[in-house]
Design a protein around this motif. Structure first.
Motif, short mmCIF file in Angstrom:
data_model
loop_
_atom_site.label_atom_id
_atom_site.label_comp_id
_atom_site.label_asym_id
_atom_site.label_seq_id
_atom_site.Cartn_x
_atom_site.Cartn_y
_atom_site.Cartn_z
N TRP A 1 -9.15 7.03 3.33
CA TRP A 1 -8.06 6.81 3.83
C TRP A 1 -7.57 5.41 3.43
N VAL A 2 -8.28 4.40 3.36
CA VAL A 2 -7.59 3.04 3.16
C VAL A 2 -7.63 2.51 1.55
N ALA A 3 -8.88 2.78 0.91
CA ALA A 3 -9.15 2.20 -0.19
C ALA A 3 -7.93 2.42 -1.47
N GLY A 4 -7.51 3.58 -1.77
CA GLY A 4 -6.46 3.66 -2.67
C GLY A 4 -5.34 3.19 -2.32
N ARG A 5 -5.00 3.57 -1.01
CA ARG A 5 -3.62 3.15 -0.55
C ARG A 5 -3.36 1.67 -0.29
N LEU A 6 -4.50 0.90 -0.04
CA LEU A 6 -4.23 -0.49 0.18
C LEU A 6 -4.33 -1.27 -1.17
N HIS B 1 -0.41 -0.50 -1.79
CA HIS B 1 0.43 -1.14 -0.98
C HIS B 1 0.34 -2.66 -1.14
N THR B 2 -0.79 -3.11 -1.46
CA THR B 2 -0.68 -4.77 -1.70
C THR B 2 -0.27 -5.19 -2.88
N GLU B 3 -0.24 -4.24 -4.04
CA GLU B 3 0.52 -4.45 -5.21
C GLU B 3 2.16 -4.20 -4.98
N GLN B 4 2.49 -3.15 -4.40
CA GLN B 4 3.99 -3.03 -4.13
C GLN B 4 4.52 -4.23 -3.15
N ASN B 5 3.75 -4.61 -2.21
CA ASN B 5 4.35 -5.62 -1.56
C ASN B 5 4.29 -7.27 -2.16
N ARG B 6 4.82 -7.41 -3.09
CA ARG B 6 4.70 -8.68 -3.93
C ARG B 6 3.36 -9.13 -4.39
N ASN B 7 2.45 -8.03 -4.76
CA ASN B 7 1.16 -8.30 -5.32
C ASN B 7 0.45 -9.24 -4.56
N ALA B 8 0.55 -8.88 -3.08
CA ALA B 8 -0.22 -9.91 -2.22
C ALA B 8 -1.75 -9.85 -2.70
N LEU B 9 -2.03 -10.95 -2.57
CA LEU B 9 -3.48 -11.55 -2.80
C LEU B 9 -4.48 -11.24 -1.67
N THR B 10 -4.02 -11.58 -0.34
CA THR B 10 -4.92 -11.44 0.58
C THR B 10 -4.27 -10.83 1.82
N PRO C 1 11.98 -0.37 11.08
CA PRO C 1 11.58 -0.87 9.90
C PRO C 1 13.13 -1.25 9.03
N SER C 2 13.09 -1.99 8.33
CA SER C 2 14.31 -2.10 7.36
C SER C 2 14.35 -0.95 6.28
N PRO C 3 15.66 -0.53 5.69
CA PRO C 3 15.72 0.38 4.76
C PRO C 3 14.62 0.02 3.52
N ALA C 4 14.38 -1.41 3.17
CA ALA C 4 13.68 -1.79 2.30
C ALA C 4 12.09 -1.81 2.46
N MET C 5 12.00 -1.96 3.53
CA MET C 5 10.48 -1.66 4.11
C MET C 5 10.12 -0.11 3.90
N LEU C 6 10.87 0.73 4.38
CA LEU C 6 10.71 2.03 4.09
C LEU C 6 10.80 2.33 2.74
N THR C 7 11.51 1.87 1.91
CA THR C 7 11.70 2.32 0.57
C THR C 7 10.16 1.92 -0.19
N ARG C 8 9.66 0.60 -0.05
CA ARG C 8 8.63 0.40 -0.42
C ARG C 8 7.09 1.08 -0.04
N PHE C 9 7.23 1.51 1.11
CA PHE C 9 6.44 2.31 1.77
C PHE C 9 6.35 3.88 1.07
N ALA C 10 7.55 4.22 0.90
CA ALA C 10 7.80 5.38 0.10
C ALA C 10 7.14 5.37 -1.31
N GLN C 11 7.79 4.40 -1.97
CA GLN C 11 7.06 4.13 -3.28
C GLN C 11 5.69 4.08 -3.75
N ALA C 12 5.23 3.30 -2.67
CA ALA C 12 3.71 3.04 -2.67
C ALA C 12 2.98 4.69 -2.30
N GLU C 13 3.61 5.34 -1.47
CA GLU C 13 2.97 6.66 -1.31
C GLU C 13 3.23 7.57 -2.59
#
Length: 496
Positions: A92-97, A100-109, A476-488
């Motif tokens: 459930w988590v491994a691939g999605r995380l 999602h971390t890459e889609q959200n400004r390449n989060a490192l932590t 959630p803002s439209p930008a948040m929803l867009t990033r989520f959809a792109q990650a999915e």
């Protein structure tokens, strides 16, 4: 009993090998991204074995065999729960995380990810999650230091306070210099050593007592209830033991392995490798504790070490059944388990301070070189604090691990899980879930209500807080929803 020269040589060769890997990784570390996540270029084998080794710690070779040695086969419910939890974490988590971390400004932590995923301009999520990491990982790191100290104390006849420093020194060295690359590469070596030790040792114990049938007779003769999966356990106790599996969704040192993979497409193969490794290792650990009961019932004159501390059962069996060269290799597996987990915990703590507190609040324009060196200094600082916490020789590895495991599982588990599955989750929901989860664990641990493991109410209340907090917040803002959809969409896309 003190160590012979062959065992000492084996230990020194192993430790020097790990430090050498650290220096090789030092030369490959070019920036802070490399130091914290290895540049997101870990393949499926390294991802799988690093996740497994960083998970299992000294608890696998000391805490779990010791628990089974004391309580019988009924203690294996923990292992069953862990296997189930780890499997669903991979699914459930491994691939999605990773996506999602890459889609959200390449989060490192994780604090990075929470901040960008929920557009938290106040940075409250970043501060709170960093503090949760520092609180519970200090306890978790202390458990690793205790396990290492027990190993050196028992094997080399050191006093406990000296063993603390010796046991932690090698881990601190290669983590300090090599960062994530060193931790991941050494984890792969250490995972191999751990599975070798956990398969070989119970086989030789069974042979020493005359086979499986003889072992079962010895165990039953000592106490027949040791064969009972439900010994002294009611429904609450079984649920509490299996609930260890819930913790996987919130362990930062394991989630960091998912974030560092070269692609989310690597996760399916990594999952198969990791779960196979995990089943063999947990099965071997349970077998060591269980058949150790038979061995020391047959040879009670050799049981002094385990009578003083049951968590030494693997150490004592290794020294009694194998020649010193082989025993040195097997006992190095404990050091491998300790080092693999302690190193990545130190690194996650370092990244929480450096990336989530130092850089955003003190030095926004810090250079990559400066961040790497601040990260290294933080490794030293957290290690010293963990050593101080571990100074009490009455500490038990399993007790320290269970508290930290519950803390992370409840504070971060529901937040991480819902953040990659539910697009309507909001910042206020994440904040409520994190606070409620952490506070519930601390309060429940203190009062011990119902005899229920604190991760269960912590996880449930945190999940409820996330849902209610998100429903009561602006959407959630439209930008948040867009990033989520792109990650999915990226997660569902086939490999090209």
């Amino acid at each position: 009993m003190t160590a012979s020269t062959p065992m000492l040589i084996t230990f020194l060769v192993y430790i020097l090998g790990m430090v050498l890997i650290g220096f090789v990784a030092y030369r490959a570390t070019r920036n802070f991204d490399d130091y914290i996540l290895g540049g997101r270029r870990m393949g499926s084998w390294v991802t799988a074995l690093s996740a497994g080794a960083s998970d299992m710690s000294g608890w696998l070779l000391m805490g779990l065999p010791g628990a089974v040695f004391i309580g019988g086969i009924s203690e294996s419910w923990i292992a069953i729960g862990l296997v189930i939890g780890a499997y669903f974490n991979w699914r459930w988590v491994a691939g999605r995380l990773r996506i999602h971390t890459e889609q959200n400004r390449n989060a490192l932590t994780l604090p990075d990810y929470f901040t960008y995923r929920f557009e938290d301009h106040s940075k409250v999520l970043r501060i709170l999650s960093a503090l949760v990491i520092l609180l519970f990982f200090t306890i978790y790191c202390a458990s690793g230091v205790v396990a290492g100290a027990r190993l050196f104390e028992s094997t080399f006849g050191m006093d406990y306070s000296t063993a603390l420093w010796v046991g932690a020194a090698a881990t601190i060295t290669y983590t300090f210099f090599g960062g994530f690359l060193a931790v991941s590469w050494t984890d792969t070596v250490q995972a191999t050593l751990m599975i070798f030790a956990l398969i070989l040792t119970p086989v030789f114990v069974i042979i020493a007592v005359g086979g499986v049938d003889s072992a079962m007779i010895e165990v039953a003769a000592k106490n027949a209830s040791n064969l009972d999966m439900f010994k002294n356990l009611d429904l609450i106790a079984i649920v509490s033991l299996m609930a260890w599996g819930l913790g996987y969704f919130g362990q930062p040192h394991i989630l960091a392995r998912f974030m560092a993979a070269d692609s989310h497409h690597s996760m399916a193969n990594a999952r198969r490798i990791s779960m196979t490794w995990m089943v063999f290792c947990l099965g071997g650990a349970v077998a060591i504790g269980f058949f150790g009961l038979a061995y020391f019932a047959r040879f009670p004159e050799q049981a002094l070490g385990v009578t003083q501390n049951p968590e030494r059962v693997f150490i004592e069996l290794s020294k009694l059944l194998f020649n010193p060269w082989i025993a040195g290799v097997l006992l190095s597996a404990i050091l491998a388990a300790v080092m693999s987990t302690l190193s990545c915990q130190l690194l996650v703590c370092s990244s929480a301070i450096t990336e989530d507190l130092y850089k955003p609040f003190l030095r926004k324009n810090a250079s990559q070189r400066e961040l790497v060196w601040v990260g290294r200094l933080m490794v030293l600082a957290i290690a010293l604090i963990a050593i101080v916490v571990a100074m009490n020789p009455e500490n038990r590895v399993l007790g320290l691990v269970s508290y930290a495991w519950a803390g992370f599982g409840a504070a971060f588990g529901p937040v991480v899980l819902l953040s990659v599955l539910w697009p309507r989750m909001t910042r206020n929901g994440a904040l409520a879930g994190m606070l409620v989860g952490a506070i519930t664990v601390i309060v429940w641990k203190h009062f011990g209500w119902l005899g229920l493991y604190e991760i269960i109410p912590g996880f449930l209340f945190a999940t409820l807080a996330i849902v209610l907090g998100s429903k009561a917040s602006p959407p959630p803002s439209p930008a948040m929803l867009t990033r989520f959809a792109q990650a999915e969409q990226a997660f569902a896309a086939p490999r090209t």
